[in-house]
Design a protein around this motif. Structure first.
Motif, PDB file in Angstrom:
ATOM      1  N   LYS A 129     -52.998  42.525  13.119  1.00  0.00           N
ATOM      2  CA  LYS A 129     -53.282  41.210  12.617  1.00  0.00           C
ATOM      3  C   LYS A 129     -53.118  40.919  14.268  1.00  0.00           C
ATOM      4  CE  LYS A 129     -51.685  37.056  11.245  1.00  0.00           C
ATOM      5  NZ  LYS A 129     -51.312  36.369  10.465  1.00  0.00           N
ATOM      6  N   ASN A 130     -51.580  41.506  14.317  1.00  0.00           N
ATOM      7  CA  ASN A 130     -50.775  40.768  15.536  1.00  0.00           C
ATOM      8  C   ASN A 130     -50.000  41.452  16.288  1.00  0.00           C
ATOM      9  OD1 ASN A 130     -50.402  38.404  18.303  1.00  0.00           O
ATOM     10  ND2 ASN A 130     -50.441  37.019  16.190  1.00  0.00           N
ATOM     11  N   SER A 131     -49.334  40.905  17.663  1.00  0.00           N
ATOM     12  CA  SER A 131     -48.201  42.284  18.019  1.00  0.00           C
ATOM     13  C   SER A 131     -47.733  40.936  19.165  1.00  0.00           C
ATOM     14  CB  SER A 131     -48.526  43.186  19.012  1.00  0.00           C
ATOM     15  OG  SER A 131     -49.630  43.136  20.524  1.00  0.00           O
ATOM     16  N   LEU A 132     -46.464  41.790  19.125  1.00  0.00           N
ATOM     17  CA  LEU A 132     -45.402  40.259  19.652  1.00  0.00           C
ATOM     18  C   LEU A 132     -44.378  41.639  20.788  1.00  0.00           C
ATOM     19  CD1 LEU A 132     -43.675  37.681  19.709  1.00  0.00           C
ATOM     20  CD2 LEU A 132     -42.679  38.532  18.080  1.00  0.00           C
ATOM     21  N   ALA A 133     -44.698  41.582  21.612  1.00  0.00           N
ATOM     22  CA  ALA A 133     -43.912  42.204  22.300  1.00  0.00           C
ATOM     23  C   ALA A 133     -42.106  41.537  23.261  1.00  0.00           C
ATOM     24  CB  ALA A 133     -44.652  41.902  24.248  1.00  0.00           C
ATOM     25  N   ILE A 134     -41.388  42.731  23.061  1.00  0.00           N
ATOM     26  CA  ILE A 134     -40.503  42.031  22.864  1.00  0.00           C
ATOM     27  C   ILE A 134     -39.144  42.354  23.800  1.00  0.00           C
ATOM     28  CG2 ILE A 134     -37.565  41.327  21.931  1.00  0.00           C
ATOM     29  CD1 ILE A 134     -39.623  39.082  20.611  1.00  0.00           C
ATOM     30  N   SER A 135     -38.452  41.801  24.967  1.00  0.00           N
ATOM     31  CA  SER A 135     -37.373  42.908  25.864  1.00  0.00           C
ATOM     32  C   SER A 135     -36.591  43.754  25.694  1.00  0.00           C
ATOM     33  CB  SER A 135     -37.078  41.773  26.905  1.00  0.00           C
ATOM     34  OG  SER A 135     -36.129  40.881  26.258  1.00  0.00           O
ATOM     35  N   SER A 136     -36.247  43.436  24.587  1.00  0.00           N
ATOM     36  CA  SER A 136     -35.103  44.628  24.083  1.00  0.00           C
ATOM     37  C   SER A 136     -35.131  45.021  22.606  1.00  0.00           C
ATOM     38  CB  SER A 136     -33.690  44.394  24.921  1.00  0.00           C
ATOM     39  OG  SER A 136     -33.018  43.639  23.339  1.00  0.00           O
ATOM     40  N   GLY A 137     -34.657  46.071  21.869  1.00  0.00           N
ATOM     41  CA  GLY A 137     -34.318  46.423  21.117  1.00  0.00           C
ATOM     42  C   GLY A 137     -33.993  45.263  20.336  1.00  0.00           C
ATOM     43  N   GLN A 138     -32.231  44.937  20.091  1.00  0.00           N
ATOM     44  CA  GLN A 138     -31.980  43.801  19.822  1.00  0.00           C
ATOM     45  C   GLN A 138     -32.536  42.578  19.667  1.00  0.00           C
ATOM     46  OE1 GLN A 138     -28.808  41.378  22.345  1.00  0.00           O
ATOM     47  NE2 GLN A 138     -28.637  40.457  20.647  1.00  0.00           N
ATOM     48  N   LEU A 139     -33.312  41.827  20.931  1.00  0.00           N
ATOM     49  CA  LEU A 139     -33.916  41.385  20.361  1.00  0.00           C
ATOM     50  C   LEU A 139     -35.718  41.236  18.968  1.00  0.00           C
ATOM     51  CD1 LEU A 139     -34.284  39.658  23.739  1.00  0.00           C
ATOM     52  CD2 LEU A 139     -33.135  39.194  21.167  1.00  0.00           C
ATOM     53  N   ALA A 140     -36.137  42.795  19.331  1.00  0.00           N
ATOM     54  CA  ALA A 140     -36.766  42.857  18.514  1.00  0.00           C
ATOM     55  C   ALA A 140     -36.564  43.529  16.728  1.00  0.00           C
ATOM     56  CB  ALA A 140     -37.653  44.430  18.653  1.00  0.00           C
ATOM     57  N   THR A 141     -34.631  43.167  16.931  1.00  0.00           N
ATOM     58  CA  THR A 141     -33.887  43.318  15.302  1.00  0.00           C
ATOM     59  C   THR A 141     -34.238  42.432  14.587  1.00  0.00           C
ATOM     60  OG1 THR A 141     -33.485  45.205  15.721  1.00  0.00           O
ATOM     61  CG2 THR A 141     -33.410  44.521  14.131  1.00  0.00           C
ATOM     62  N   ALA A 142     -33.776  41.214  15.678  1.00  0.00           N
ATOM     63  CA  ALA A 142     -33.869  39.775  15.363  1.00  0.00           C
ATOM     64  C   ALA A 142     -35.112  38.916  15.108  1.00  0.00           C
ATOM     65  CB  ALA A 142     -33.353  39.524  16.902  1.00  0.00           C
ATOM     66  N   ALA A 143     -35.856  39.368  16.043  1.00  0.00           N
ATOM     67  CA  ALA A 143     -37.029  38.605  15.623  1.00  0.00           C
ATOM     68  C   ALA A 143     -37.909  39.260  13.857  1.00  0.00           C
ATOM     69  CB  ALA A 143     -38.322  39.494  16.065  1.00  0.00           C
ATOM     70  N   ALA A 144     -37.546  40.486  12.967  1.00  0.00           N
ATOM     71  CA  ALA A 144     -37.930  41.223  12.690  1.00  0.00           C
ATOM     72  C   ALA A 144     -36.846  39.940  11.501  1.00  0.00           C
ATOM     73  CB  ALA A 144     -37.548  42.733  12.556  1.00  0.00           C
ATOM     74  N   LEU A 145     -35.466  39.760  12.406  1.00  0.00           N
ATOM     75  CA  LEU A 145     -34.808  39.337  10.749  1.00  0.00           C
ATOM     76  C   LEU A 145     -35.761  38.023  10.517  1.00  0.00           C
ATOM     77  CD1 LEU A 145     -31.220  40.628  11.875  1.00  0.00           C
ATOM     78  CD2 LEU A 145     -31.739  40.754   9.247  1.00  0.00           C
ATOM     79  N   ASP A 146     -36.251  37.592  11.496  1.00  0.00           N
ATOM     80  CA  ASP A 146     -36.210  36.475  11.352  1.00  0.00           C
ATOM     81  C   ASP A 146     -38.177  35.867  10.363  1.00  0.00           C
ATOM     82  OD1 ASP A 146     -34.800  35.037  12.153  1.00  0.00           O
ATOM     83  OD2 ASP A 146     -35.143  34.284  14.351  1.00  0.00           O
ATOM     84  N   GLY A 147     -37.833  37.404  10.403  1.00  0.00           N
ATOM     85  CA  GLY A 147     -39.658  37.195   9.117  1.00  0.00           C
ATOM     86  C   GLY A 147     -41.467  37.348  10.434  1.00  0.00           C
ATOM     87  N   LEU A 148     -40.778  37.311  12.317  1.00  0.00           N
ATOM     88  CA  LEU A 148     -41.627  37.279  12.821  1.00  0.00           C
ATOM     89  C   LEU A 148     -42.570  38.445  12.746  1.00  0.00           C
ATOM     90  CD1 LEU A 148     -39.948  35.920  15.923  1.00  0.00           C
ATOM     91  CD2 LEU A 148     -40.969  35.112  14.173  1.00  0.00           C
ATOM     92  N   GLY A 149     -42.331  39.442  11.818  1.00  0.00           N
ATOM     93  CA  GLY A 149     -43.682  40.801  11.712  1.00  0.00           C
ATOM     94  C   GLY A 149     -42.480  41.909  11.584  1.00  0.00           C
ATOM     95  N   ILE A 150     -43.209  43.361  11.794  1.00  0.00           N
ATOM     96  CA  ILE A 150     -42.246  44.518  11.582  1.00  0.00           C
ATOM     97  C   ILE A 150     -41.809  45.414  12.867  1.00  0.00           C
ATOM     98  CG2 ILE A 150     -42.749  46.814  10.717  1.00  0.00           C
ATOM     99  CD1 ILE A 150     -45.032  44.001   9.533  1.00  0.00           C
ATOM    100  N   ALA A 151     -41.055  45.487  12.929  1.00  0.00           N
ATOM    101  CA  ALA A 151     -40.303  46.151  14.228  1.00  0.00           C
ATOM    102  C   ALA A 151     -39.758  47.871  13.547  1.00  0.00           C
ATOM    103  CB  ALA A 151     -39.121  45.591  14.132  1.00  0.00           C
ATOM    104  N   LEU A 152     -39.616  48.390  14.469  1.00  0.00           N
ATOM    105  CA  LEU A 152     -39.320  49.649  14.552  1.00  0.00           C
ATOM    106  C   LEU A 152     -38.126  49.294  15.132  1.00  0.00           C
ATOM    107  CD1 LEU A 152     -43.092  51.945  15.580  1.00  0.00           C
ATOM    108  CD2 LEU A 152     -41.309  52.246  13.527  1.00  0.00           C
ATOM    109  N   ALA A 153     -37.299  50.251  13.736  1.00  0.00           N
ATOM    110  CA  ALA A 153     -35.332  50.350  14.714  1.00  0.00           C
ATOM    111  C   ALA A 153     -35.096  51.535  14.310  1.00  0.00           C
ATOM    112  CB  ALA A 153     -34.209  49.238  13.755  1.00  0.00           C
ATOM    113  N   ASP A 154     -34.109  52.404  15.314  1.00  0.00           N
ATOM    114  CA  ASP A 154     -33.408  52.762  14.555  1.00  0.00           C
ATOM    115  C   ASP A 154     -32.655  52.775  13.310  1.00  0.00           C
ATOM    116  OD1 ASP A 154     -30.522  54.247  14.887  1.00  0.00           O
ATOM    117  OD2 ASP A 154     -32.098  55.838  15.526  1.00  0.00           O
ATOM    118  N   SER A 155     -32.842  53.395  12.409  1.00  0.00           N
ATOM    119  CA  SER A 155     -32.421  53.654  10.879  1.00  0.00           C
ATOM    120  C   SER A 155     -31.141  53.304  10.492  1.00  0.00           C
ATOM    121  CB  SER A 155     -32.811  54.893  10.207  1.00  0.00           C
ATOM    122  OG  SER A 155     -32.368  56.006  10.840  1.00  0.00           O
ATOM    123  N   THR A 156     -30.210  53.885  11.671  1.00  0.00           N
ATOM    124  CA  THR A 156     -28.741  53.873  12.068  1.00  0.00           C
ATOM    125  C   THR A 156     -28.164  52.682  12.220  1.00  0.00           C
ATOM    126  OG1 THR A 156     -28.896  55.916  12.475  1.00  0.00           O
ATOM    127  CG2 THR A 156     -26.640  55.166  12.627  1.00  0.00           C
TER     128      THR A 156
END
Lengths: 310, 310
Positions: free
Chosen positions: B215-242
DNA sequence: TCAAATGATGAGATTTTCTCAGCATTCTGC
DNA sequence: GCAGAATGCTGAGAAAATCTCATCATTTGA
């Protein structure tokens, strides 16, 4: 076992830091700015830390560089001072002189008081020695050489030519065979310095008495002792006219024939090549050269008749 | 402007004096005795003074040499100490670490207390930065790099491969379009790190949903912020499982599909090539590598099903 | 805005430094 | 007391370092 950085690059680092400029440091060190840049880079790579910040055109020390500079400067200072102390402490007033015994006794000693009047602060430490000095192995600062100036790798200043005249005790003049003309020498003992017998041969030829055979001859190891032997009435020696001027003036020695042999050799003031002169050395050099000049201009007692030998 | 002796020869002079032997000094300096002899000679010629007396086979300092050695040794000591302080103060307990913000916040920070318990004396100074470090220009001691290990001129230790899983806020699971199968992602926003959009493409293909258009995609500048965005329910991120295991364990993030994409990239501990490790660096390296091992062995929450991506 | 100045960099030239070989001297062990 | 090992010196050539040159990018100042 030590772990030291590339030491030569420290020199460039210090200069660059002092000038805050590679170009200025390069000029001081007489290399190109490129060389400085390379060296600084090498040092920084060794250290793994950048010493200069190069954001602007002017280079500026980083905090680490600042800290390092303090130590480097201190260390280089110490090396510089120690080296200067060891070599050319240019402010030093002590000068180590090495001269031949004859020159020492007959020329330098009598004039020492004049030197000390002019340069009361300079202390001459005089060593009487013959032969050449190895300036890289001796702590002699300066020496007076006698020869034809063909020494290598040495700084050398001509002082004056050496003219030989026969000298002897006045008693010989009054003896059974007075010296009225050169040929009269055949009745006497000729004193010569070992390995310089040819001087008498040359003088006799110059005096038109090359044909004579002297009654006797006496080999002496040094010019000083030859003159001493003459003073003792042992015979006639060939001596440098200037060196014996005092004895002649006082009547202890006489010059039977005013015929001067140009030896084509000379006295030279010598010292280690490129050596920066200490104030003491400068004083001695200046005095020595001007004093030699004075001698040349002074009328020699018993009006000289200079004849050039071969 | 300084007048310094050939500095490298001072190093040889000092070693020779310390050993009273050119041969022993040569061994220490890893050169031939001949090289030492040449260098000492050069130094002596520069100084115009002999530093060693060579009457016997053993070389022995002259008085001048003794005097010079005192200063030279002192100066070299200072340089050595300053250099060590600046570079590898191997006893130092302070370690400058540089890591990516994501790794810092999600992996390192949570484990800091464990490290400090084990190595209470070691102080980590942590810097969050992305991109490569110029170790010859930075005072960073060590860094954790993420990539495929093709960095040049660097000491590098493999830590572990990075596996990406989709993560999102649990609220998304309960929303209007619950994630039951990968194709359901088409109703959601996919969060990706700039320049790593391909990761989502690869994951979707791996999950058998390569055909969908989200439906949509969101570009984020760093992995840290991508995870933070996922935490905030902005979408689904790909993150290192560990890196997200804590959030997953606490229920703040969920892993909708246990499909792991092998990125063929990994975390590496890196530092300047040939750099001797300080005790602090050694401690951090050992701890980091063993802690990474522990993680690998630990069962990951939500039982993993490892599938290799391409 | 443009020339001059500064610094960085890579390649090649230059200089320094090192090694090697040969020699002399001095210890050492027999 | 002697032979061999060890040490140091030296000169010539090899190896390595250092420097210069040419070029480029930046910055500064007129």
């Amino acid at each position: 076992m030590r772990r030291l950085p590339p030491l030569n690059s420290l020199r460039m680092f210090e200069a660059s830091a002092r000038h805050s400029s590679f170009a200025a440091a390069a000029e001081e060190l007489a290399v190109t700015a490129s060389a400085v840049s390379h060296q600084i880079k090498t040092l920084e790579e060794y250290l793994g830390i950048s010493l200069f910040s190069r954001n602007r055109r002017k280079v500026e020390l980083t905090a680490a560089g600042e800290q390092y500079l303090t130590a480097v400067k201190h260390a280089l200072d110490e090396i510089e001072v120690a080296t200067q102390r060891l070599t050319a402490n240019l402010d030093t007033n002590v000068v180590n002189i090495s001269v031949a015994p004859n020159f020492l006794i007959r020329w330098l000693m009598p004039r020492m008081s004049k030197f000390q009047e002019l340069y009361p602060d300079v202390e001459l430490q005089i060593n009487a020695s013959m032969g050449l000095i190895d300036f890289s192995r001796s702590n002699t600062d300066m020496a007076v050489y006698f020869g034809n100036g063909d020494w290598e790798d040495i700084e050398m200043h001509f002082l004056r030519n050496v003219m030989l005249v026969p000298v002897c005790s006045p008693f010989l003049m009054r003896g059974p065979h007075p010296l009225r003309e050169p040929a009269d020498l055949r009745h006497h003992t000729l004193i010569y310095v070992s390995k310089r017998k040819y001087e008498w041969d040359n003088w006799l030829e110059l005096a038109g008495a090359g044909f004579i055979t002297p009654k006797n001859s006496l080999a002496i190891s040094s010019g000083q002792l030859a003159t001493a032997a003459a003073l003792d009435g042992l015979g006639i020696a060939l001596a440098d006219s200037t060196l014996t001027s005092r004895e002649v003036a006082s009547g202890r020695l006489v010059v039977p024939f005013d015929i001067k042999l140009d030896t084509h050799k000379a006295f030279y003031l010598v010292y280690r090549k490129h050596r920066p002169l200490t104030v003491g050395m400068k004083a001695f050099k200046e005095w020595l050269m001007s004093e030699m000049q004075v001698q040349d201009d002074d009328p020699v007692p018993a009006e000289p008749e200079v004849i050039l030998g071969k």
